[in-house]
Design an enzyme around this catalytic site. Structure first.
Site, PDB file in Angstrom:
ATOM      1  N   LYS A  58     -12.033  33.302 -38.178  1.00 19.81           N
ATOM      2  CA  LYS A  58     -10.215  33.264 -38.543  1.00 19.81           C
ATOM      3  C   LYS A  58      -9.594  31.868 -37.956  1.00 19.81           C
ATOM      4  CE  LYS A  58     -10.493  38.279 -38.508  1.00 19.81           C
ATOM      5  NZ  LYS A  58     -10.470  39.528 -37.838  1.00 19.81           N
ATOM      6  N   GLN A 106      -8.500  41.566 -32.006  1.00 20.04           N
ATOM      7  CA  GLN A 106      -9.809  41.943 -32.674  1.00 20.04           C
ATOM      8  C   GLN A 106     -10.331  43.427 -32.157  1.00 20.04           C
ATOM      9  OE1 GLN A 106     -11.205  39.915 -34.920  1.00 20.04           O
ATOM     10  NE2 GLN A 106     -12.785  41.817 -35.342  1.00 20.04           N
ATOM     11  N   ASP A 150      -2.253  41.994 -38.994  1.00 16.86           N
ATOM     12  CA  ASP A 150      -3.559  42.677 -39.820  1.00 16.86           C
ATOM     13  C   ASP A 150      -2.920  44.018 -40.380  1.00 16.86           C
ATOM     14  OD1 ASP A 150      -5.841  41.994 -38.951  1.00 16.86           O
ATOM     15  OD2 ASP A 150      -5.906  42.500 -36.936  1.00 16.86           O
TER      16      ASP A 150
END
Ligand code: NDP
Length: 294
Positions: A54, A98, A121
């Site tokens: 990412k 994460q 997200d």
């Protein structure tokens, strides 16, 4: 019949190009660049790889990434404090924690602490809630499901009025993908581990999104001829002919499906690259909102 293979890598590259151009425009117009903070807790190899990918993708389009690595035994309060600091940091337009988090940390508390304006997200309960309601657009849509819809759109596949089947109902893929299809006026069926006559239900789909995590479960004779099949699954299966000793396959039996489907995504090279492209898109959109760029 041989399916048209949807090239997720190429579509993701086009999207990254579009984002890079917008970053340049933002720099020129506002003297700002988008920023993404990636928080990694612990030392899981897969999570380290995802975060690294990412950050690399951010660098390629000109998005600044801020990395935070915390030890696996970090307290929930310390992690919350970091999230709050990032919420207040004007150079950070997106915050990504994460998953999975260690067991002693409640992910709902952490995800719920991320400012909904920076929830790139799309996992904040408010964003998910808005996604589930009519006429309540969320600020962000989760990246993988958004990527699936983008693949359909950019391949010219009509969604409205079609029979869509989503295989899987997880919070991060199946459920939001189903909501998106519904908002786009598909007639929807969601299948899961208790669904009876799965092949029969799947066979009704003009559009199939498979996200079950079961290697090559969807066989060719489950697929309606001409259907658009988006395979989200990423499964490692033993393969002694490969250097690593395994290869990646999807939830769909690619060799069989390509003889029946109208459109099909490969694994790898289908949905995977789109997930990261959509994270960049969400970060860009967030920065645009925050600086007031049209
Ligand atoms: P989860 O394990 O969270 O969910 C799986 C879903 O599939 C559940 O709803 C489960 O049903 C259903 N399911 C499992 N087995 C069966 C079965 N035999 N028959 C019918 N339904 C079944 O997985 P995720 O949604 O997180 O991920 C799904 C796949 O997508 C995985 O392979 C994952 O690696 C991949 N993935 C890929 C991404 C990408 O970027 N390409 C991103 C995220 C995930 P129930 O609810 O009843 O338990």
């Amino acid at each position: 019949m041989s399916a048209k293979i949807i090239d997720g890598k190429a579509i993701a590259a086009t999207i990254r190009g579009e984002i890079a151009a917008e970053v340049e425009q933002m720099k020129a117009q506002f003297g700002r660049v988008p920023g993404l903070a990636a928080v990694l807790v612990g030392e899981r190899r897969d999570s380290q790889t995802y975060v690294r990918m990412k950050k690399k993708a951010c660098a390629e389009v000109g998005i600044t990434s801020f990395g935070y690595t915390l030890p696996a035994d970090v307290s929930q309060d310390e992690l919350l404090k970091l999230v709050q600091d990032l919420n207040a940091n004007p150079d950070v337009h997106g915050i990504l924690v994460q998953l999975p988090l260690p067991d002693h940390i409640d992910d709902e508390t952490i995800l719920g602490a991320i400012s909904i304006e920076k929830d790139v997200d799309g996992f904040h309960p408010l964003n998910i809630g808005r996604l589930s309601m009519k006429r309540r657009a969320p600020l962000f849509v989760p990246c993988t499901p958004r990527g699936c819809i983008e693949l359909l759109d950019r391949s010219g596949i009509e969604i409205e009025g079609k029979r869509a089947v989503v295989l899987g109902r997880s919070n991060i893929v199946g459920l939001p993908a189903a909501m998106l299809l519904l908002h786009r006026n598909a007639t929807l069926t969601v299948c899961h581990s208790r669904t009876k006559n799965l092949p029969g239900v799947v066979r009704e789909a003009d559009i199939l999104i498979a996200a079950v995590g079961r290697p090559e479960m969807v066989k060719g004779d489950w697929i309606k001829p001409g259907a658009a099949v988006i395979d989200v699954g990423v499964n490692a299966v033993d393969d002694p002919t490969k250097k690593k000793g395994y290869r990646l396959v999807g939830d769909v039996d690619f060799a069989e499906a390509k003889e029946v489907a109208g459109y099909l995504t490969p694994v790898p090279g289908g949905v995977g690259p789109m997930t990261i492209a959509m994270l960049l898109r969400n970060t860009m959109d967030s920065a645009k909102r925050q600086v007031g760029m049209a």
